[in-house]
Design a protein around this motif. Sequence first.
Motif, PDB file in Angstrom:
ATOM      1  N   VAL A  71     -60.069  45.342 -26.524  1.00 34.50           N
ATOM      2  CA  VAL A  71     -60.672  43.964 -25.687  1.00 34.50           C
ATOM      3  C   VAL A  71     -60.257  42.735 -26.317  1.00 34.50           C
ATOM      4  O   VAL A  71     -60.750  42.772 -27.682  1.00 34.50           O
ATOM      5  CB  VAL A  71     -62.020  44.229 -25.158  1.00 34.50           C
ATOM      6  N   ARG A  83     -70.160  40.770 -20.880  1.00 39.01           N
ATOM      7  CA  ARG A  83     -68.980  41.255 -20.424  1.00 39.01           C
ATOM      8  C   ARG A  83     -67.994  42.038 -21.160  1.00 39.01           C
ATOM      9  O   ARG A  83     -67.607  43.238 -21.110  1.00 39.01           O
ATOM     10  CB  ARG A  83     -68.327  40.135 -19.635  1.00 39.01           C
ATOM     11  N   GLU A 115     -66.929  45.853 -21.337  1.00 36.89           N
ATOM     12  CA  GLU A 115     -65.622  46.573 -21.341  1.00 36.89           C
ATOM     13  C   GLU A 115     -65.291  47.324 -22.581  1.00 36.89           C
ATOM     14  O   GLU A 115     -64.753  48.184 -22.054  1.00 36.89           O
ATOM     15  CB  GLU A 115     -64.695  45.143 -21.316  1.00 36.89           C
ATOM     16  N   ARG A 172     -63.533  50.960 -21.931  1.00 36.72           N
ATOM     17  CA  ARG A 172     -62.340  51.195 -22.363  1.00 36.72           C
ATOM     18  C   ARG A 172     -62.487  52.477 -23.506  1.00 36.72           C
ATOM     19  O   ARG A 172     -61.577  53.108 -23.450  1.00 36.72           O
ATOM     20  CB  ARG A 172     -61.818  50.084 -22.995  1.00 36.72           C
TER      21      ARG A 172
END
Length: 104
Positions: free
Chosen positions: A9, A90, A94, A98
Amino acid sequence: MANPWRGEVALVVDGVRYSAKLTLGALVELEAALDEPSLVALVERFEGNRFSSRDVLALLGAGLRGGGAEVSERALARADIEGGPMEAARIAAELLARAFVVPE
């Protein structure tokens, strides 16, 4: 550039772009730091919106270290995260997703 197929990310800290990811070592670090009995419990905390700013900071720190950056949580706590606290939360969610789900 962050590669979602590798669980990465993108995260911009103090104007520097990093690829963060939760390696197995980073996940072990998270379990200990957040005093969770399992990773499932940590995921459930995020899914139920019961996470704290400490959780977000721990996830981002572990993800940055998993991605190869030498950033302490102390330094990260004082850093400017692009997008502010909402973007930080956020990105933390994430990262966690992931680590366990293949991107679509």
